[in-house]
Design a protein around this motif. Sequence first.
Motif, short mmCIF file in Angstrom:
data_model
loop_
_atom_site.label_atom_id
_atom_site.label_comp_id
_atom_site.label_asym_id
_atom_site.label_seq_id
_atom_site.Cartn_x
_atom_site.Cartn_y
_atom_site.Cartn_z
N ARG A 45 0.84 -1.26 0.11
CA ARG A 45 0.03 -0.03 -0.05
C ARG A 45 0.70 1.13 0.04
O ARG A 45 2.01 1.27 0.44
N THR A 46 0.33 2.38 -0.36
CA THR A 46 1.22 3.60 -0.31
C THR A 46 0.22 4.51 0.83
O THR A 46 -0.83 4.66 0.87
N ILE A 47 1.20 5.23 1.48
CA ILE A 47 0.67 6.16 2.67
C ILE A 47 1.01 7.70 2.14
O ILE A 47 2.37 7.52 1.86
N VAL A 48 0.26 8.47 2.13
CA VAL A 48 0.53 9.76 1.49
C VAL A 48 0.98 10.68 2.86
O VAL A 48 -0.04 10.82 3.53
N ASN A 49 2.12 11.26 2.65
CA ASN A 49 2.28 12.37 3.57
C ASN A 49 2.10 13.62 2.95
O ASN A 49 2.96 14.01 2.00
N ARG A 59 6.93 13.99 10.43
CA ARG A 59 6.89 13.37 9.13
C ARG A 59 7.80 12.25 8.95
O ARG A 59 7.37 11.15 8.43
N SER A 60 8.98 12.16 9.62
CA SER A 60 9.91 11.13 9.41
C SER A 60 9.55 10.07 10.10
O SER A 60 9.51 8.82 9.73
N SER A 61 8.82 10.13 11.23
CA SER A 61 8.08 9.04 12.25
C SER A 61 7.08 8.39 11.34
O SER A 61 6.99 7.20 11.54
N PHE A 62 6.12 9.21 10.66
CA PHE A 62 5.05 8.59 10.05
C PHE A 62 5.63 7.66 8.98
O PHE A 62 5.10 6.63 8.60
N GLU A 63 6.85 8.16 8.32
CA GLU A 63 7.45 7.69 7.10
C GLU A 63 8.16 6.05 7.82
O GLU A 63 7.87 4.95 7.06
N VAL A 64 8.71 6.19 8.96
CA VAL A 64 9.47 5.20 9.32
C VAL A 64 8.17 3.98 9.91
O VAL A 64 8.53 2.88 9.74
#
Length: 311
Positions: A45-49, A59-64
């Motif tokens: 799946r792809t999560i969009v920031n 932002r980095s934390s959501f990506e990690v």
Amino acid sequence: MNTLQHFLGIKGLQKELLLKILNTANSFITDDGKAFKSVPLFKDRTIVNLFFEPSTRTRSSFEVAANHLGAHVLNFDTDTSSIKKDESLVDTFKNLEAMHLNLFVIRHSIAGTAELLAQHASPHVSIINAGDGCNEHPTQAMLDVLTIMQHKASFSKLRIAIVGDILHSRVARSQIYALTTLNVAELRIIAPRKLLPTDIDLERLGVKIYHNLSSGLVDVDVIIVLRMQEERNSDNSLPSKAEFYSEYGITNDRLKIAKPDVIVMHPGPMNRGVEIDSEVADGPHSVILKQTTNGVAIRMAIMSLLGNKGE
Ligand code: NCD
């Protein structure tokens, strides 16, 4: 209550849900506390920031967190997008949705933006609020609560003080809702009169207000320090940095007023020498970097509890 469509704010959420998020976050941390488990719940799946304001940690934390759940991340570049050509945010969002993207993390300087996207979202799409103006920053409050839980006994015995610019702080608002819902023994706000919010009924929530730092810190178990939000100071309510430091800056000397095992927290970014001294920020009572670590587990938990995993 097992699934959530969106995660927009803490206000109005039930205690059971907050506890479920905390327990789920703990389950993503390895037993030695040194890593996160990888669980492929969002495989392929792809999560969009969608970040319209600066961010380092969130932002980095959501990506990690997304990577640990097996997802790809689209870090949408808001500076070079068609928003610059006056496309509305909702139109941009609907176009991304049309690409079969279904989990959006949004930060915006206008309060209510996450809610606005949620109103326009299709039923299979989820929105997570990563901070909207001065309104709420719910994932930050949850990671703060998780950090408190890891260091202290039951919430019902804790005396917690939030110090500084409450007026402009979305973090403080979400923390006030979370900590009162979790029934902490005592929640104190320590701030100059001009930096108190007018949109929350602090008295009804049982929050105690102090204007004097030394009185407010007596016997507290947890001190949450906040930055002065100069970028939101439209009404010129902020004192000068020097004035703030002398009245409200957290120094080692002032820490002595609190309980001997007090923990000191800060959501970041810190302004050293304004709201907090370096010797406190880097000292033995500080759990500030632990908060950052916990952010990953909390964001994994919240994403994993969303009903829509991309169907
Ligand atoms: C906070 C924010 O953006 O609201 N930072 C964060 O997300 N860790 C607090 C702040 O900017 O002072």
